[in-house]
Enzyme design. Structure first.
Site, short mmCIF file in Angstrom:
data_model
loop_
_atom_site.label_atom_id
_atom_site.label_comp_id
_atom_site.label_asym_id
_atom_site.label_seq_id
_atom_site.Cartn_x
_atom_site.Cartn_y
_atom_site.Cartn_z
CB SER A 194 -0.88 -0.02 1.25
OG SER A 194 -1.61 1.17 1.36
CB CYS A 315 -10.73 -1.00 11.12
SG CYS A 315 -9.44 -1.14 9.91
N1 PLP Z 1 -2.98 -4.86 5.40
C1 PLP Z 1 -2.41 -4.30 6.47
C2 PLP Z 1 -1.47 -5.09 7.30
C3 PLP Z 1 -2.70 -2.97 6.80
O1 PLP Z 1 -2.14 -2.42 7.87
C4 PLP Z 1 -3.61 -2.25 5.99
C5 PLP Z 1 -4.02 -0.88 6.34
O2 PLP Z 1 -4.40 -0.61 7.47
C6 PLP Z 1 -4.16 -2.88 4.86
C7 PLP Z 1 -3.82 -4.18 4.61
C8 PLP Z 1 -5.08 -2.15 3.92
O3 PLP Z 1 -4.35 -1.20 3.20
P1 PLP Z 1 -5.11 -0.04 2.34
O4 PLP Z 1 -5.31 1.09 3.29
O5 PLP Z 1 -4.16 0.30 1.24
O6 PLP Z 1 -6.35 -0.63 1.84
#
Ligand code: PLP
Length: 372
Positions: A194, A315
């Site tokens: 990301s 979240c």
């Molecule tokens: N995976 C992990 C470990 C994350 O910390 C996050 C974001 O909080 C995501 C996936 C999702 O990323 P994005 O914000 O790009 O959807």
């Protein structure tokens, strides 16, 4: 404000903002159009793709841009199921994965996929013997993250990938919190990242795919990204992610050493009475998730509004639900409610971190006095 929430998001690097500037201001061409300007934009996107591929550092595959890591993980799981060979109908994942993996797997389970969610130990680590016992010829894909977003625990992905490949299954890894922070493990066939977790822009992610293991497309339309992910790419966001990935690659060791020093300073400044959640050794040290018996972490958050820290994932903090990751470590409700996550990195100074930790410790002691 003292910003200690590097797992939720990271500040945009000035180098990234500079690289994106012209693509926001003047260079508005569609990178998929055949004009000279279109070609220039497409070339900018391709340079960025190479930068991302270099930073991921795995051989034998390529990157497609997505709108987020959440999209990349959804695509990896659903698109792999779409192409599953007959008889492979099982997904294995781990209880401490991000919601982008767990909720997608649950959704797939609702569509008939046989889902196994493996537990972790008190240290947050997956038991490899347990995984090996679970792997059989029905397993299609195994999804294990490299670095956990809530507790920073690092799973041994190279060893895990070997077991998964021995069973003929596909290895997916969420490397969102790993890239630029630790050396990425060899082995996975699909890797999601990301932009905004590596000092890049929000609204862009990427999926690295080993050749031959590309998931079926989830988004249909104009056939962009080799027909795998339709939709007009944003050159500004791609260039931003590329610049962030290049910086992450160049600065990985320097940032890592900086974070090690910050971790030691934070532990010292917090003082006695705190327990680290998850392994202290198999861990990325820019994530300090600690608890203090009897403390109400929500009250700490309310008392120290000028310090930006978190109670878990962004979240989970918002919902007020106890963290599924801390629960998976075996913490009881009170222990999850007395946990906080401090996340720091490239632009955190030792002075501000020590100041914040001392104030947190004082506020926790005040609470104890009031509640006594
Ligand atoms: N995976 C992990 C470990 C994350 O910390 C996050 C974001 O909080 C995501 C996936 C999702 O990323 P994005 O914000 O790009 O959807």
């Amino acid at each position: 404000m003292i910003y200690l929430d590097y797992q939720a998001t990271t500040p945009l690097a000035p180098e990234v903002a500079k690289a994106m500037g012209p693509w926001i201001d003047e260079k508005f061409a569609n990178p998929h159009s055949p004009s000279r300007w279109g070609h220039e934009a497409a070339a900018g996107v391709e340079v960025a793709r190479k930068q991302v591929e270099r930073a991921i550092g795995l051989k034998g595959g390529s990157v497609a841009f997505t709108g987020s890591a959440t999209e990349a993980l959804n695509w990896a799981l659903k698109g792999t199921v779409e192409k599953a060979p007959k008889g492979r109908n099982r997904i294995i994942t781990v209880a401490t994965e991000h919601a982008a993996v767990l909720d997608t797997c649950e959704w797939l389970a609702g569509q008939g996929i046989d889902l196994t969610v493996l537990p972790v130990g008190r240290d947050g680590l997956l038991d490899l013997d347990l995984l090996e016992r679970e792997l059989d010829e029905r397993v299609l894909v195994v999804s294990v993250m490299m670095v956990n977003n809530e507790i920073g625990v690092r799973q041994p992905l190279t060893a895990i990938s070997e077991l998964v490949h021995n069973a003929g299954a596909i290895m997916l890894s969420d490397a969102v919190q790993a890239i630029g922070r630790v050396e990425l493990c060899n082995g996975p066939d699909l890797v999601a990242i990301s932009g905004h977790k590596i000092h890049g822009p929000k609204g862009i992610g990427a999926l690295w795919m080993r050749k031959g293991k590309e998931p079926a497309p989830l988004i249909h339309g104009g056939g962009q990204e080799r027909g795998l992910r339709s939709g007009t790419l944003s050159p500004a966001l791609c260039v931003g992610l590329g610049a962030a990935a290049k910086l992450a690659e160049e600065r990985c060791t320097r940032d890592y050493d900086h974070v090690q020093k910050l971790w030691n300073a934070a532990i010292d400044a917090l003082g006695p009475g705190w327990t680290v959640n998850g392994s202290t050794t198999h861990r990325y040290h820019g994530n300090l998730n600690v608890r203090r018996e009897g403390v109400d972490s929500a009250r700490l958050l309310a008392d120290l509004r000028d310090i930006s820290f978190s109670l878990g994932s962004a979240c989970a903090s918002g919902s007020g639900r106890p963290s599924h990751v801390l629960k998976a470590l075996g913490l009881d409700y009170r222990q999850t409610r007395s946990s906080i996550r401090l996340g720091f990195g490239r632009y955190t100074t030792q002075t501000e971190l020590v100041d914040a930790c001392r104030r947190l410790a004082r506020a926790a002691i005040e609470q104890e006095k009031l509640d006594a």
